[in-house]
Design a protein around this motif. Structure first.
Motif, PDB file in Angstrom:
ATOM      1  N   PRO A 205       0.812  -1.228   0.000  1.00 11.45           N
ATOM      2  CA  PRO A 205       0.000   0.000   0.000  1.00 11.45           C
ATOM      3  C   PRO A 205       0.842   1.274   0.000  1.00 11.45           C
ATOM      4  O   PRO A 205       2.031   1.270   0.336  1.00 11.45           O
ATOM      5  CB  PRO A 205      -0.791  -0.132   1.314  1.00 11.45           C
ATOM      6  N   TYR A 206       0.195   2.368  -0.380  1.00  8.26           N
ATOM      7  CA  TYR A 206       0.756   3.726  -0.317  1.00  8.26           C
ATOM      8  C   TYR A 206       2.015   3.901  -1.158  1.00  8.26           C
ATOM      9  O   TYR A 206       2.863   4.740  -0.856  1.00  8.26           O
ATOM     10  CB  TYR A 206       1.056   4.118   1.147  1.00  8.26           C
ATOM     11  N   GLY A 207       2.131   3.100  -2.217  1.00 12.32           N
ATOM     12  CA  GLY A 207       3.308   3.237  -3.067  1.00 12.32           C
ATOM     13  C   GLY A 207       4.605   2.952  -2.339  1.00 12.32           C
ATOM     14  O   GLY A 207       5.667   3.450  -2.709  1.00 12.32           O
ATOM     15  N   SER A 208       4.535   2.097  -1.292  1.00 15.10           N
ATOM     16  CA  SER A 208       5.711   1.878  -0.446  1.00 15.10           C
ATOM     17  C   SER A 208       6.828   1.129  -1.169  1.00 15.10           C
ATOM     18  O   SER A 208       7.959   1.089  -0.677  1.00 15.10           O
ATOM     19  CB  SER A 208       5.320   1.127   0.835  1.00 15.10           C
ATOM     20  N   MET A 209       6.528   0.551  -2.343  1.00 15.19           N
ATOM     21  CA  MET A 209       7.606  -0.070  -3.111  1.00 15.19           C
ATOM     22  C   MET A 209       8.673   0.950  -3.496  1.00 15.19           C
ATOM     23  O   MET A 209       9.824   0.616  -3.720  1.00 15.19           O
ATOM     24  CB  MET A 209       7.058  -0.739  -4.369  1.00 15.19           C
ATOM     25  N   PHE A 210       8.259   2.226  -3.531  1.00 20.96           N
ATOM     26  CA  PHE A 210       9.188   3.268  -3.964  1.00 20.96           C
ATOM     27  C   PHE A 210      10.001   3.854  -2.814  1.00 20.96           C
ATOM     28  O   PHE A 210      11.141   4.266  -3.019  1.00 20.96           O
ATOM     29  CB  PHE A 210       8.420   4.388  -4.677  1.00 20.96           C
ATOM     30  N   TRP A 211       9.414   3.899  -1.605  1.00 22.62           N
ATOM     31  CA  TRP A 211      10.096   4.618  -0.534  1.00 22.62           C
ATOM     32  C   TRP A 211      10.475   3.755   0.674  1.00 22.62           C
ATOM     33  O   TRP A 211      11.309   4.157   1.486  1.00 22.62           O
ATOM     34  CB  TRP A 211       9.235   5.793  -0.054  1.00 22.62           C
ATOM     35  N   ASN A 228      18.555   7.575   0.985  1.00 22.98           N
ATOM     36  CA  ASN A 228      18.520   6.757  -0.231  1.00 22.98           C
ATOM     37  C   ASN A 228      17.160   6.742  -0.914  1.00 22.98           C
ATOM     38  O   ASN A 228      16.995   6.074  -1.941  1.00 22.98           O
ATOM     39  CB  ASN A 228      18.899   5.305   0.102  1.00 22.98           C
ATOM     40  N   MET A 229      16.165   7.482  -0.376  1.00 21.87           N
ATOM     41  CA  MET A 229      14.796   7.349  -0.872  1.00 21.87           C
ATOM     42  C   MET A 229      14.643   7.802  -2.315  1.00 21.87           C
ATOM     43  O   MET A 229      14.001   7.138  -3.138  1.00 21.87           O
ATOM     44  CB  MET A 229      13.826   8.103   0.028  1.00 21.87           C
ATOM     45  N   LEU A 230      15.211   8.954  -2.668  1.00 16.45           N
ATOM     46  CA  LEU A 230      15.064   9.450  -4.039  1.00 16.45           C
ATOM     47  C   LEU A 230      15.732   8.500  -5.031  1.00 16.45           C
ATOM     48  O   LEU A 230      15.194   8.242  -6.114  1.00 16.45           O
ATOM     49  CB  LEU A 230      15.651  10.860  -4.159  1.00 16.45           C
ATOM     50  N   GLU A 231      16.890   7.987  -4.676  1.00 19.12           N
ATOM     51  CA  GLU A 231      17.559   7.024  -5.553  1.00 19.12           C
ATOM     52  C   GLU A 231      16.722   5.759  -5.687  1.00 19.12           C
ATOM     53  O   GLU A 231      16.629   5.176  -6.772  1.00 19.12           O
ATOM     54  CB  GLU A 231      18.944   6.679  -4.996  1.00 19.12           C
ATOM     55  N   ASN A 232      16.064   5.335  -4.599  1.00 24.87           N
ATOM     56  CA  ASN A 232      15.227   4.136  -4.637  1.00 24.87           C
ATOM     57  C   ASN A 232      14.042   4.333  -5.569  1.00 24.87           C
ATOM     58  O   ASN A 232      13.680   3.441  -6.352  1.00 24.87           O
ATOM     59  CB  ASN A 232      14.732   3.809  -3.225  1.00 24.87           C
ATOM     60  N   ILE A 233      13.420   5.514  -5.520  1.00 26.52           N
ATOM     61  CA  ILE A 233      12.305   5.823  -6.423  1.00 26.52           C
ATOM     62  C   ILE A 233      12.777   5.771  -7.874  1.00 26.52           C
ATOM     63  O   ILE A 233      12.126   5.185  -8.745  1.00 26.52           O
ATOM     64  CB  ILE A 233      11.707   7.205  -6.091  1.00 26.52           C
ATOM     65  N   TYR A 234      13.921   6.386  -8.122  1.00 27.15           N
ATOM     66  CA  TYR A 234      14.469   6.410  -9.484  1.00 27.15           C
ATOM     67  C   TYR A 234      14.716   4.989  -9.994  1.00 27.15           C
ATOM     68  O   TYR A 234      14.371   4.665 -11.140  1.00 27.15           O
ATOM     69  CB  TYR A 234      15.760   7.209  -9.494  1.00 27.15           C
ATOM     70  N   LEU A 235      15.304   4.132  -9.165  1.00 21.99           N
ATOM     71  CA  LEU A 235      15.602   2.762  -9.587  1.00 21.99           C
ATOM     72  C   LEU A 235      14.323   2.010  -9.950  1.00 21.99           C
ATOM     73  O   LEU A 235      14.264   1.311 -10.966  1.00 21.99           O
ATOM     74  CB  LEU A 235      16.342   2.026  -8.469  1.00 21.99           C
ATOM     75  N   ASN A 236      13.288   2.155  -9.139  1.00 22.59           N
ATOM     76  CA  ASN A 236      12.034   1.464  -9.432  1.00 22.59           C
ATOM     77  C   ASN A 236      11.402   1.945 -10.729  1.00 22.59           C
ATOM     78  O   ASN A 236      10.873   1.148 -11.512  1.00 22.59           O
ATOM     79  CB  ASN A 236      11.050   1.637  -8.264  1.00 22.59           C
ATOM     80  N   ILE A 237      11.459   3.244 -10.961  1.00 19.37           N
ATOM     81  CA  ILE A 237      10.907   3.788 -12.212  1.00 19.37           C
ATOM     82  C   ILE A 237      11.656   3.216 -13.409  1.00 19.37           C
ATOM     83  O   ILE A 237      11.069   2.859 -14.431  1.00 19.37           O
ATOM     84  CB  ILE A 237      10.958   5.330 -12.206  1.00 19.37           C
ATOM     85  N   ARG A 238      12.974   3.121 -13.299  1.00 19.96           N
ATOM     86  CA  ARG A 238      13.775   2.563 -14.387  1.00 19.96           C
ATOM     87  C   ARG A 238      13.374   1.123 -14.688  1.00 19.96           C
ATOM     88  O   ARG A 238      13.277   0.719 -15.859  1.00 19.96           O
ATOM     89  CB  ARG A 238      15.258   2.622 -14.027  1.00 19.96           C
TER      90      ARG A 238
END
Length: 514
Positions: A205-211, A228-238
C-alpha cells in the motif's frame, strides 16, 4: 514534510503504473486433467530448478499415489533419477519421476547466445549498475528467440496433451512453458526461489515499493534510509520503464502472437489471484511485507537434501569434520576470471594463516591464465587444510547440515542464502549483480552474515574478503553474535515443517481432482 512528499509521490507513481497495467480479464474455468497427476516444468539451472526438484521429491515421499512427471532439458535427467531412488528408499511405495526431455537451449545457454556472459552480467549496485541491467532485461525475462520459443512451446503443449495432468507446476523463468500452459487454460501453480519483495512490491500500500522497500540492485538497508529514498524511487521507475517498453521484447511478443500465442511473455501479469504461488519467503530471513496476496504460500526454505554427507561422500565428510570448515561456493554458474581469482587466493592465504579453520573451495577457471596464480595455496593443500574442486561431489546443504561448517561464502543467490539459513550457518556474501546485493544487505540487517567487499562491490579485494571471513570465524564478539543468531534461526526452522513438504502439500491439493 520531505517524507510526506515522498509518500505522495510514491502513491501517484504506483497509481500511474496501475493505469498502464490492465486488470485481469474474466477467464473460463481452468482445465483439470487426470486425477493424481502432476507435471513439473522447469529450467535446469540449480538456482531456478532446485525448488521444483525438492518439491517433486517431497511429493514422491509424502504422496506416493500421485504420478509425478517432469519436463526439462536432458541435463536434469540424472538428478531426477537420483531423487527418485532416494525417495523410494524412504517411501517404498514411491514411484519414479517420469522424465520428458525438452529440446533447444537451456536458459543460460540461450542468454549466452544473445551475447550475455560473465563480464556483461557483473554490475555494481544502485544507479551505477541499473543501466547495464535494464539494457539486458529482455534477456532475463525470456532469452529464447521466436523460433526456439515456439519449439519449446509446442513441445510442452504436446506433453500436456499426452499426460493430461491435474496440475502443471511452473518455473517463473520458463516463459514458453507458462505461455503454453495458459494457452491451454490448464490448472497450474508457481514454485519460486524468490521472496515476497521480489515479486509483490506492487501489492504494497501507499506506493511503499518506492520509498520503503529496497529496489532490486540497490543493496539498501530495510526500511530504505531517508538519504537513499530518491535514488530508490528512481531505480524502481527505471525497472518499470524497462519492463514495459523494451523494444526487442515488444517485437518478440508481436511475432509470437502472429504464431498463435495468445498473451506471450506477459512479465507484469504473471501472478493471478486464482493461481497458487509458493515462495521461499522465510520469517526472520526475509524482508517483511505489509500485504501478502491470499493465494501465496510462504513455505520457507524449499531445499533438496537427498542423503547425509557421510553417505554421499564419506571421505569428504570425514575431512570436513576434522576442523571448523569454511565453504566457498559462488553458485553453479560462476567461474573465476583472473581479476577475481587473485583476491580470492590472497584472502584464502590470509584466513588460513590467521585462523585455525580449513577451507573447501569450489573453483572453476574462466579464461586463460597460468596455474602459477594458485601457487600461494600449495602449502595449505599439501598440509590438508585446503581442498579445491571444480564441482562438489555432495549436496552443499548436506555439508552445511553436518554442524562442522562455520561460514558459507557465497554470491547471495536465493538457494545458497536459504541453504545456509536452514542449516544455521553464518554467511559471507560477495554479490556481483542485481538481487544479490539485497540478499547481502539483508544478511547484515538480520545479523546472520557479512557483506564482503561492500565498499568496492562488485570488485573484490583480498583484504575485503579475508576480513569478512575472519569476522565470522575468529570467535570474537561479532563472530559469536553472528553464530548465535544464525543457529537460533536454523533451530527454529528445523523444529518446524520443512519448506519442501509445505510446497508438496500445496501441489498435492491441486493434483487430487475434486
Amino acid at each position: 514534510m520531505f517524507v510526506r512528499l515522498l509518500l505522495v509521490a510514491g502513491a501517484i507513481i504506483a497509481a500511474l503504473v496501475a493505469l498502464f497495467i490492465p486488470g485481469s480479464p474474466e477467464r473460463e474455468p481452468y482445465v483439470q486433467g487426470r486425477n493424481k497427476t502432476a507435471l513439473f516444468i522447469s529450467n535446469i539451472e540449480h538456482g531456478l530448478s532446485n525448488v521444483h526438484v525438492a518439491t517433486a521429491s517431497a511429493l514422491l515421499e509424502g504422496y506416493p499415489d500421485i504420478e509425478v512427471h517432469f519436463a526439462s532439458f536432458s541435463q536434469l535427467r540424472k538428478k531426477l533419477a537420483r531423487v527418485s531412488a532416494f525417495a523410494q528408499a524412504k517411501t517404498p511405495a514411491a514411484k519414479d519421476i517420469i522424465f520428458h526431455e525438452l529440446h533447444g537451449q537451456p536458459f543460460f545457454e540461450a542468454v549466452e547466445l544473445l551475447g550475455g556472459d560473465l563480464e556483461s552480467t557483473i554490475s555494481p549496485p544502485g544507479v551505477a549498475g541499473v543501466d547495464r541491467f535494464t539494457k539486458g532485461l529482455q534477456d532475463w525475462i525470456s532469452p529464447w528467440g521466436v523460433e526456439e520459443h515456439m519449439v519449446i512451446y509446442n513441445e510442452i503443449g504436446a506433453i500436456i496433451d499426452e499426460i493430461d495432468p491435474a496440475v502443471v507446476v511452473l518455473d517463473t523463468m520458463m516463459r514458453p512453458a507458462l505461455d503454453s500452459t495458459r494457452d491451454k487454460n490448464r490448472v497450474h501453480a508457481f514454485v519460486t526461489p524468490n521472496t515476497l519483495v521480489d515479486n509483490f512490491l506492487g501489492d504494497q500500500p501507499y506506493g511503499s515499493m518506492f520509498w520503503k522497500y529496497p529496489a532490486m540492485t540497490s543493496g539498501f538497508d530495510f526500511p530504505v534510509p531517508w538519504r537513499n529514498m530518491l535514488e530508490n524511487i528512481y531505480l524502481n521507475i527505471r525497472f518499470i520503464h524497462a519492463a514495459m517498453l523494451t523494444p526487442n521484447l515488444s517485437a518478440k511478443k508481436v511475432a509470437l502472437r502472429a504464431r498463435g500465442v495468445k498473451d506471450p511473455i506477459n512479465f507484469l501479469k504473471m501472478h493471478r489471484d486464482d493461481v497458487p504461488w509458493i515462495t521461499m519467503n522465510t520469517e526472520g530471513a526475509s524482508i517483511p511485507v505489509d500485504v501478502v496476496p491470499t493465494n501465496v504460500t510462504c513455505a520457507g526454505p524449499i531445499l533438496l537434501s537427498v542423503a547425509p554427507a557421510s553417505e554421499q561422500d564419506p571421505e569428504l565428510a570425514q575431512w570436513v569434520g576434522r576442523a571448523p570448515t569454511v565453504i566457498i561456493n559462488l553458485g553453479s554458474g560462476f567461474s573465476y576470471p583472473l581479476n577475481y581469482v587473485r583476491p580470492m587466493v590472497g584472502a584464502i592465504v590470509e584466513v588460513l594463516t590467521k585462523t585455525n579453520v580449513q577451507v573447501l573451495w569450489k573453483f572453476n577457471k574462466h579464461g586463460e591464465y597460468s596455474d602459477e596464480e594458485l601457487a600461494p595455496l600449495k602449502p595449505f593443500i599439501e598440509s590438508g587444510r585446503l581442498q579445491m574442486s571444480n564441482w562438489l561431489p555432495v549436496d552443499v546443504l548436506s555439508l552445511l547440515e553436518t554442524g562442522d561448517v562455520v561460514a558459507s561464502v557465497h554470491h547471495g543467490g536465493s538457494n545458497c542464502f536459504h541453504e545456509a539459513v536452514s542449516a544455521g550457518v553464518p554467511h559471507v556474501i560477495l554479490p556481483m549483480w542485481v538481487d544479490l546485493y539485497n540478499f547481502a544487505a539483508l544478511s547484515e540487517t538480520a545479523g546472520i552474515g557479512v557483506w564482503g567487499c561492500r565498499d568496492t562491490s562488485p570488485t573484490w579485494t583480498a583484504d575485503g574478503i579475508s576480513s569478512a571471513i575472519i569476522k565470522v570465524v575468529d570467535g570474537g564478539e561479532a563472530s559469536i553474535s553472528l553464530r548465535e543468531k544464525s543457529k537460533s534461526l536454523g533451530d527454529k526452522l528445523k523444529a518446524g515443517e520443512k519448506g519442501r513438504d509445505i510446497s508438496a502439500r500445496e501441489i498435492a491439493k491441486l493434483a487430487y481432482v475434486k
